[in-house]
Motif scaffolding. Structure first.
Motif, PDB file in Angstrom:
ATOM      1  N   ILE A   1     -19.931  24.866  -2.098  1.00 47.90           N
ATOM      2  CA  ILE A   1     -20.349  23.558  -2.627  1.00 47.90           C
ATOM      3  C   ILE A   1     -21.558  23.034  -1.860  1.00 47.90           C
ATOM      4  CG2 ILE A   1     -19.682  21.129  -2.806  1.00 47.90           C
ATOM      5  CD1 ILE A   1     -16.806  22.120  -3.374  1.00 47.90           C
ATOM      6  N   LEU A   2     -21.461  23.059  -0.540  1.00 48.24           N
ATOM      7  CA  LEU A   2     -22.543  22.518   0.273  1.00 48.24           C
ATOM      8  C   LEU A   2     -23.804  23.365   0.169  1.00 48.24           C
ATOM      9  CD1 LEU A   2     -20.471  21.550   3.446  1.00 48.24           C
ATOM     10  CD2 LEU A   2     -21.343  20.011   1.683  1.00 48.24           C
TER      11      LEU A   2
ATOM     12  N   VAL B   1     -20.915  16.158  -1.555  1.00 47.22           N
ATOM     13  CA  VAL B   1     -22.284  16.360  -1.076  1.00 47.22           C
ATOM     14  C   VAL B   1     -22.943  15.018  -0.792  1.00 47.22           C
ATOM     15  CG1 VAL B   1     -24.582  17.211  -1.688  1.00 47.22           C
ATOM     16  CG2 VAL B   1     -22.562  18.579  -2.240  1.00 47.22           C
ATOM     17  N   GLU B   2     -22.737  14.045  -1.665  1.00 48.55           N
ATOM     18  CA  GLU B   2     -23.323  12.720  -1.461  1.00 48.55           C
ATOM     19  C   GLU B   2     -22.741  12.062  -0.204  1.00 48.55           C
ATOM     20  OE1 GLU B   2     -25.856   9.767  -1.711  1.00 48.55           O
ATOM     21  OE2 GLU B   2     -25.884  11.544  -3.001  1.00 48.55           O
TER      22      GLU B   2
ATOM     23  N   VAL C   1     -23.336  10.139   5.437  1.00 43.93           N
ATOM     24  CA  VAL C   1     -22.995  10.178   6.858  1.00 43.93           C
ATOM     25  C   VAL C   1     -24.189  10.651   7.684  1.00 43.93           C
ATOM     26  CG1 VAL C   1     -21.546  11.345   8.573  1.00 43.93           C
ATOM     27  CG2 VAL C   1     -20.524  10.438   6.479  1.00 43.93           C
ATOM     28  N   ALA C   2     -24.903  11.651   7.188  1.00 40.73           N
ATOM     29  CA  ALA C   2     -26.075  12.155   7.904  1.00 40.73           C
ATOM     30  C   ALA C   2     -27.160  11.092   8.027  1.00 40.73           C
ATOM     31  CB  ALA C   2     -26.637  13.388   7.195  1.00 40.73           C
ATOM     32  N   ALA C   3     -27.195  10.168   7.081  1.00 44.05           N
ATOM     33  CA  ALA C   3     -28.195   9.091   7.097  1.00 44.05           C
ATOM     34  C   ALA C   3     -27.797   7.952   8.037  1.00 44.05           C
ATOM     35  CB  ALA C   3     -28.397   8.547   5.690  1.00 44.05           C
ATOM     36  N   GLY C   4     -26.603   8.052   8.618  1.00 42.92           N
ATOM     37  CA  GLY C   4     -26.180   7.036   9.576  1.00 42.92           C
ATOM     38  C   GLY C   4     -25.246   5.993   9.022  1.00 42.92           C
ATOM     39  N   ASP C   5     -24.803   6.158   7.771  1.00 45.79           N
ATOM     40  CA  ASP C   5     -23.870   5.218   7.172  1.00 45.79           C
ATOM     41  C   ASP C   5     -22.453   5.767   7.253  1.00 45.79           C
ATOM     42  OD1 ASP C   5     -25.606   3.140   6.393  1.00 45.79           O
ATOM     43  OD2 ASP C   5     -26.288   4.318   4.680  1.00 45.79           O
TER      44      ASP C   5
END
Length: 222
Positions: A20-21, A109-110, A115-119
């Motif tokens: 998936i990723l 994926v979203e 999370v990678a964006a810091g949220d």
């Protein structure tokens, strides 16, 4: 490119998550771990942007593993079990998000991107339980240690975290750049001794001080 480490003790599940990723153009699976201890070792070596972490694993469970690595990488817990001991345990350990394994591929994926964006991100059914738990808990009038060290602007950002706002939403509300918002969030975590923005959101929700209050610990999946 978002680097992700997948940690799950079931080989078939890992293979599915990697598939998936790997289909996302902006995500790369940097490694796979079959238990919590291996996840910690690989996270320290690879320094991925996100660790996708199962809860029930041999040698070291996902919550204990999260506690060891949340200070230097973001952890998104993905589990079949939504029992309170896992939900609250993962968030107290510093997880940036908590999802159930019935989430569809696009939303998974979203969530990794979020999370990678810091949220922070929490499954809707889990969010409702967290809000219910907060509703019956009296707020702390004294506030957490380190709160007095926050600047007025940081207190405003802290309050927004308690409302479950994303970095983009905070930036829009407070009329500042999103990169500045990320800097403020990072400083807040450092001053309050927290490992994730979700912990900060929960703490803000529990704090009964002027300008520091909220209604939800983190935003839900869209």
């Amino acid at each position: 490119m978002i680097e992700v480490l997948v940690a799950d003790d079931q080989a078939a599940v890992r293979a599915g998550l990697v598939l998936i990723l790997g289909a996302a153009p902006d995500v790369r699976v940097a490694g796979e771990a079959a238990d919590g201890a291996e996840a910690v070792a690989m996270a320290r070596e690879l320094r991925p942007d996100v660790v996708l972490m199962d809860v029930r694993m041999p040698r070291l469970d996902g919550i204990a593993a999260t506690r060891e690595i949340a200070g230097f990488t973001d952890v998104l817990v993905l589990t079949t079990f939504d029992m309170d001991e896992y939900v609250f345990g993962a968030l107290r350990a510093g997880a940036a998000g908590f999802l159930l394994k019935d989430v569809d591929a696009d939303r998974l994926v979203e969530a990794v991107r979020t999370v990678a964006a810091g949220d922070g991100i929490i499954a809707p059914q889990v969010t409702r339980r967290l809000i219910g738990a907060f509703a019956g808990r009296p707020a702390s009038p004294a506030g957490p240690p380190g709160l007095a060290d926050l600047t007025p602007r940081e207190r405003e950002v802290f309050a927004c975290l308690g409302e479950g706002l994303s970095n983009g939403q905070i930036a829009e509300r407070l009329r500042m750049a999103e990169t500045t918002t990320k800097t403020h969030v990072s400083r807040i975590l450092g001053k309050l001794g927290l490992a994730s923005r979700v912990q900060a959101a929960i703490l803000a929700r529990e704090t009964a001080l002027p300008g520091v209050s909220g209604t939800a610990p983190s935003r839900e999946l869209p």
